[in-house]
Design a protein around this motif. Sequence first.
Motif, PDB file in Angstrom:
ATOM      1  N   PHE A 149       0.733  -1.153   0.007  1.00 41.92           N
ATOM      2  CA  PHE A 149       0.080  -0.038   0.040  1.00 41.92           C
ATOM      3  C   PHE A 149       1.018   1.366   0.063  1.00 41.92           C
ATOM      4  N   GLY A 150       0.463   2.498  -0.403  1.00 37.29           N
ATOM      5  CA  GLY A 150       1.021   3.762  -0.109  1.00 37.29           C
ATOM      6  C   GLY A 150       1.751   4.029  -1.400  1.00 37.29           C
ATOM      7  N   ARG A 166      -3.905   5.826  -4.506  1.00 34.11           N
ATOM      8  CA  ARG A 166      -4.254   4.855  -3.481  1.00 34.11           C
ATOM      9  C   ARG A 166      -5.409   4.122  -3.599  1.00 34.11           C
ATOM     10  N   CYS A 220       2.784  -1.437   4.801  1.00 31.25           N
ATOM     11  CA  CYS A 220       2.077  -0.105   4.927  1.00 31.25           C
ATOM     12  C   CYS A 220       2.672   0.783   6.050  1.00 31.25           C
ATOM     13  N   ASP A 225      -2.733   4.084   5.380  1.00 30.16           N
ATOM     14  CA  ASP A 225      -2.526   2.776   4.476  1.00 30.16           C
ATOM     15  C   ASP A 225      -2.590   1.598   5.361  1.00 30.16           C
ATOM     16  N   THR A 228      -6.314   1.153   5.586  1.00 31.37           N
ATOM     17  CA  THR A 228      -6.891   0.294   4.289  1.00 31.37           C
ATOM     18  C   THR A 228      -6.592  -1.117   4.389  1.00 31.37           C
ATOM     19  N   GLU A 275       6.300   9.244   3.778  1.00 28.49           N
ATOM     20  CA  GLU A 275       5.797   8.195   4.466  1.00 28.49           C
ATOM     21  C   GLU A 275       6.506   7.788   5.817  1.00 28.49           C
TER      22      GLU A 275
END
Length: 378
Positions: A149-150, A166, A220, A225, A228, A275
């Motif tokens: 993710f991300g 995303r 993540c 994220d 999610t 991130e």
Amino acid sequence: MIIKNAKVFMDTSGCFEHLDILVRDGKIAEIAEVLDAEEEAVIDAKGCFVTPGLIEAHSHIGMCEEGIQWEGDDISENEPVTPEMRAIDAFFPGDMAFADALTGGVTTICTGFGSGGVVAGTAVIVENNGSLIADEMVIVPEAAMKCAFGENPRDFGRKGKQPNTRASVAFLLRKCLQDAIDYKIAKESAQKKNEPFKKDLGMEAMVRVIDGEIPIKAHCHRSDDICTAIRICKEFGVKATLDHCTDGHLIADYIAKSGYPAIVGPTFGSKSKYELRNKSFDTVPVLVHAGVKVAITTDHNVTPQESLHWLAAMHMRNGLSEADAIRCITSNPADILGIADKKGRIKVGLDADIVIWDKNPLDLQAKPRCVYVRGVEK
């Protein structure tokens, strides 16, 4: 073989205890305050500390090799969804990092693909036993399905491919999971009718995720994220580990409520992308105190595989107890990886993966005096 006079870390008590350990046929056969040394080779560990062999739950060792560039980089495909890929088929036991890992007491490693794809393929768990034959190192050939993710999988947008957002990352994972459900239904229907059915290797791997045989290994970092990943895995009722979990300390109670374990790191080093802006050695202690099962990762070769115990010590400096720091690199990753019946504790019946340290392993000056993998010194 008997290891005598050592201070042995026992997971049940969370303490170093003065115990002797009997090793026979590669297994821990007996543990007691005093064991009879007759007819047994004796290893005098007086003044030393003993732990299980350390376990790395998220690595790229043998997949992205030390000392070379593209020639040894097998962690990413050029398509965003490739569940048919198996890390065992790209894994190179000759990576020099395995010998380095033993200098830090690391005897078991889960390694696999990187985070470039939304669904990258299955990870493999290996024993760091010095073999040059991959199949002789493998403990679990297909241990988890790597998903991401991300920021990383969104890089396909620069190549004119999906995903670019995303939301697109989430869609592609949902589609892959739903395709696996539909594939399973179609296959079972064909079998009942005794009709021919074309096997799809990627869907076969994803059905193992749907059936709960293997977890999603979810890359993540950022809090959204992480959420999610939890949302989609709960939606499809699949198992998961939250790998990196950089913002985990910001939403620790939510993660604890999810029931998913976290594999945290690599925490040492610069905040090399957006991130990682909340990267902190507070993350592990906060998550542990919230009730999350946590393993610490080096994410080798982001940080060296042999640095696993140093990272545990750094988290301890920020509030993690000594017992939990050791658990985060031994029993916790064994539990998370599903190999606790073989590895991760000094316990009768388990593999004799044992490290004798010259100092407390959470002392940054500590070095292994001896490392044993199933009772064999390495």
